[in-house]
Design an enzyme around this catalytic site. Structure first.
Site: not given
Length: 195
Positions: A85, A140, A174
């Site tokens: 991320s 995601d 995610h």
């Protein structure tokens, strides 16, 4: 700490892993709540305003870790930057603007910060031939996989296109998955063979 745990499952005994903590700062996207964050986030779309000063400062902090490792005898071409991320985003930006030729980048569920500044921002193309493993969950909800795909296309204009691998994982949100971690392990083994 969570990523140190995840890495322990794929750890190579002859490789040193450094997992720095992001500082705790107020994050605009989370109603200015103080939380671990490498830089401020105003939005998660390709056209959202970005914290340019914060991104550059965070990259300098990572470059200081690289310099420290080099002083301790690790050649830069045996250093891989990686993250998930925002950490992956910072890894991409830092490696592409680094003055040292690094081995590679692991970029999980992320994007290229200040993408409009590239390819010009890529420090004289020192890392033009850097290997990049980019992975993204197809479901995601935070950083949609199409932003990952746009990032992969952008990266191909910054580095040698054949050096960019973009792998997607069906059903993954995610987060990471065992197949992705195996891809990371294989990438590290290939770039950092035992010496």
């Amino acid at each position: 700490h969570s990523w140190a745990d995840a890495l322990s499952s794929i750890r190579l005994p002859y490789v040193k892993y450094i997992c720095p903590h992001a500082p705790r700062i107020p994050v605009t996207l989370n109603m200015k709540m103080v939380m671990p964050s490498w830089f401020d986030l105003m939005g998660l779309t390709p056209d959202a305003p970005e914290d340019e000063a914060g991104i550059k400062k965070a990259a300098e902090n990572i470059k200081a870790i690289i310099e420290h490792e080099m002083k301790n005898g690790i050649p830069p071409n045996r250093i891989i930057l990686g993250g998930f991320s925002q950490g992956g985003a910072l890894s991409l930006y830092t490696a592409l603007t680094c003055q040292h030729q690094l081995a590679g980048i692991v970029a999980l569920s992320c994007w290229l910060p200040l993408h409009k500044a590239f390819p010009q921002a890529a420090n004289n193309g020192v890392n033009r031939d850097i290997a990049i493993l980019q992975c993204h969950g197809e479901l995601d909800p935070m950083i949609p996989v199409r932003f990952g795909a746009l990032t992969a296309e952008k990266l191909k204009s910054v580095v040698t296109p054949t050096k960019v691998q973009f792998k997607t994982y069906p059903g993954v949100m995610h987060s990471s998955c065992p197949q992705e971690m195996m891809a990371v392990k294989e990438f590290i083994e290939k770039l950092l063979p035992r010496i």
